[in-house]
Every structure is written in structure tokens, then in C-alpha cells.
Write a protein that holds these residues in place. Structure first.
Motif, mmCIF file in Angstrom:
data_model
loop_
_atom_site.group_PDB
_atom_site.id
_atom_site.type_symbol
_atom_site.label_atom_id
_atom_site.label_comp_id
_atom_site.label_asym_id
_atom_site.label_seq_id
_atom_site.Cartn_x
_atom_site.Cartn_y
_atom_site.Cartn_z
ATOM 1 N N GLN A 131 0.824 -1.211 0.000
ATOM 2 C CA GLN A 131 0.000 0.000 0.000
ATOM 3 C C GLN A 131 0.860 1.264 0.000
ATOM 4 O O GLN A 131 0.551 2.239 -0.697
ATOM 5 C CB GLN A 131 -0.936 -0.015 1.216
ATOM 6 C CG GLN A 131 -1.988 -1.125 1.157
ATOM 7 C CD GLN A 131 -2.734 -1.296 2.472
ATOM 8 O OE1 GLN A 131 -2.713 -0.418 3.325
ATOM 9 N NE2 GLN A 131 -3.388 -2.434 2.636
ATOM 10 N N LEU A 132 1.951 1.235 0.762
ATOM 11 C CA LEU A 132 2.863 2.387 0.783
ATOM 12 C C LEU A 132 3.525 2.587 -0.584
ATOM 13 O O LEU A 132 3.660 3.718 -1.063
ATOM 14 C CB LEU A 132 3.931 2.187 1.858
ATOM 15 C CG LEU A 132 3.440 2.232 3.315
ATOM 16 C CD1 LEU A 132 4.539 1.775 4.263
ATOM 17 C CD2 LEU A 132 2.977 3.633 3.688
ATOM 18 N N ASP A 133 3.909 1.486 -1.205
ATOM 19 C CA ASP A 133 4.533 1.574 -2.535
ATOM 20 C C ASP A 133 3.544 2.072 -3.575
ATOM 21 O O ASP A 133 3.908 2.828 -4.487
ATOM 22 C CB ASP A 133 5.090 0.216 -2.948
ATOM 23 C CG ASP A 133 6.328 -0.180 -2.150
ATOM 24 O OD1 ASP A 133 6.917 0.712 -1.507
ATOM 25 O OD2 ASP A 133 6.704 -1.360 -2.171
ATOM 26 N N LEU A 134 2.290 1.651 -3.458
ATOM 27 C CA LEU A 134 1.251 2.119 -4.391
ATOM 28 C C LEU A 134 1.077 3.631 -4.285
ATOM 29 O O LEU A 134 0.954 4.319 -5.304
ATOM 30 C CB LEU A 134 -0.085 1.427 -4.091
ATOM 31 C CG LEU A 134 -0.388 0.135 -4.847
ATOM 32 C CD1 LEU A 134 -1.662 -0.494 -4.317
ATOM 33 C CD2 LEU A 134 -0.512 0.386 -6.345
ATOM 34 N N ILE A 135 1.076 4.141 -3.073
ATOM 35 C CA ILE A 135 0.939 5.587 -2.859
ATOM 36 C C ILE A 135 2.070 6.330 -3.571
ATOM 37 O O ILE A 135 1.833 7.319 -4.285
ATOM 38 C CB ILE A 135 0.942 5.903 -1.349
ATOM 39 C CG1 ILE A 135 -0.357 5.406 -0.698
ATOM 40 C CG2 ILE A 135 1.117 7.405 -1.106
ATOM 41 C CD1 ILE A 135 -0.333 5.409 0.819
#
Length: 269
Positions: free
Chosen positions: A98-102
Motif C-alpha cells: 500500500q505504501l509503494d502504491l501511494i
């Protein structure tokens, strides 16, 4: 002889028109064909990637996503990360995905998807150790939404554009500093807030100058006063005082004009 020349001229004109029309139709068809081939090739490539993604383990998917991000291929990284997020929502990499997607959405300047993933992360992980980073990214995404790259490159003044995204970014950084004052992102957030204050103050000055243009002196004075009260340490203060002096003069407000003039003389006289 004259009739023959006229007929020949008409015949040549008609044929030229038909030739030009045919060339235009051919060019149009060729362009459509090339675009269709390009889109089909691109679609085929994406479909092939998706098929490959479906065959991979979560570890392989995440490794591929990280490699794509390091190479700057954020579109491909997102496809892998989204596959991980949907197929393995409780996998070992779930929060990092999720952090990488952001970050990937930010790099692609996909504001809507970036904000949606940020808000979801905050909602689902309010006490996560990296939630300060997510608040920071929310500010960056909103700043990105406010930015006009080509205007900056061409040195075009667009401080008159809607500042809502800039205001949202300011609130995001403010929330970060309030909730996580010791965050490693707090110092940079404070610097960005200064820039955002100048942006918001500049917008209010543009509005005040518009009111001057239409002789709405009271509204101009109120806007300038707003700059003095809300953005007292920005580069727009001098212009705000000038607007107040002019507006109060037009309104016949001698005392208010004298007070504004005294402040102006003390700081810029």
C-alpha cells in the motif's frame, strides 16, 4: 475556344478537388490504422503482462514491482502492486504494498488514485509506524495537484488559479506536524508550508486587485486585511498594505488609511 477553355478549367478544378479529397481520406484512414495498431500492440503487451502476473507467487510479484519502481517503470509497478493488493490482501507485504502504491501513483501524477490509497491507508492503519509518511505524501500529492508545470517552465504567473489543492496541502502538512511533531518529515513539511502560505497570500492579492478593478473598495480592503492577519510573514504583505491604503482612501476612511500608512512607512518607508 473560350467555352473549351472554361470547360477544361472546370474539369481540372473538379479533378483537383477529388484528388485532394482522396488524399485526405487516405491520410485519415492511414492515421486511424496506425493508431489502431499502436493501441492493439499496447493492449496486447498489457494483456501479456497481466497473464504473467497471474502466474507469479506473491514474493515474485513484489520483487518485480520493486524492480520496476527502481527502473522508473511505475505503470508496470502499479499493475504488480495492485495484483498483490487484490489477490493477497493479508499477505506478508500488505502494508508495504500500500505504501509503494501511494508512491507510485504520486510519481505518475495520478492524484485521484494517490489520495484514495492514502485515505484508505490512514483509515485502516491509523497507528502504523509509517503513518506520518502517509500524511506527508498526502501533502505532496495535493501540492502536485496545485502545480502547473508548463506555467512554471514558461514563467507564467497563475497565482489567480483556484487554491483549493494548495489549501488542502497546507492542512495536510499542518496535521502531520501536529500529530507527529518529531517525524523526520516535519522539517520539510514546515518549509513547504511557507511556500504554500505565499501561494495562498498571492491568490488573495489577485482577488483584491480584481475588486479594485471593479471599484469594490470595501471588498478589496477586506481581502487585503485577510492577508495581513492570516499570512503576516509572506511576500504579499507590502502589496496588501498598498491595497488597504488605496481602498480606505477611496472609501473616505481617514483613520484606517492613516493606520495602514503608518504600518507601511514603518516597514517599507
Amino acid at each position: 475556344m473560350f467555352l473549351f477553355y472554361s470547360e477544361m478549367k472546370r474539369f481540372i478544378t473538379i479533378n483537383l478537388k477529388e484528388l485532394i479529397s482522396s488524399m485526405y481520406k487516405f491520410a485519415k484512414v492511414a492515421t486511424i490504422a496506425l493508431l489502431t495498431i499502436a493501441v492493439t500492440a499496447c493492449s496486447s503487451s498489457v494483456v501479456e503482462d497481466d497473464l504473467e502476473i497471474q502466474k507469479k507467487s506473491p514474493e515474485a510479484l513484489y520483487a518485480q514491482a520493486r524492480t520496476s519502481m527502481e527502473l522508473g517503470n511505475f505503470s508496470k509497478a502499479i499493475r504488480n502492486l495492485e495484483a498483490l493488493d487484490s489477490r493477497y490482501p493479508f499477505g506478508p507485504h500488505k502494508t508495504q504494498v500500500q505504501l509503494d502504491l501511494i508512491y507510485a501513483y504520486y510519481k505518475l501524477e495520478d492524484v485521484a488514485s494517490g489520495l484514495a490509497n492514502i485515505d484508505r491507508f490512514i483509515r485502516l492503519n491509523p497507528t502504523h509506524p509509517d503513518v506520518d509518511y502517509v500524511y506527508y505524501m498526502r501533502g505532496l500529492v495535493n501540492m502536485q495537484a496545485d502545480a502547473y508545470l508548463f506555467h512554471d517552465m514558461l514563467d507564467i504567473d497563475r497565482t489567480d488559479r483556484d487554491p483549493q489543492n494548495a489549501l488542502n496541502a497546507f492542512k495536510d502538512f499542518e496535521r502531520l506536524i501536529k500529530l507527529h511533531p518529531n517525524s523526520k518529515y516535519a522539517a520539510d513539511a514546515q518549509k513547504r508550508m511557507i511556500a504554500l502560505k505565499n501561494r495562498l497570500a498571492g491568490y488573495s492579492i489577485k482577488v483584491a486587485e480584481y475588486y479594485i478593478k471593479i471599484h469594490a473598495w470595501s471588498a478589496a480592503a477586506v481581502r487585503a486585511q485577510h492577508v495581513m492577519e492570516s499570512f503576516p510573514q509572506t511576500t504579499s504583505v507590502k502589496r496588501a498594505l498598498e491595497i488597504m491604503i488605496q481602498s480606505y482612501d477611496e472609501l473616505g476612511q481617514k483613520t484606517l488609511k492613516q493606520n495602514a500608512q503608518a504600518v507601511y512607512d514603518r516597514n517599507y518607508g
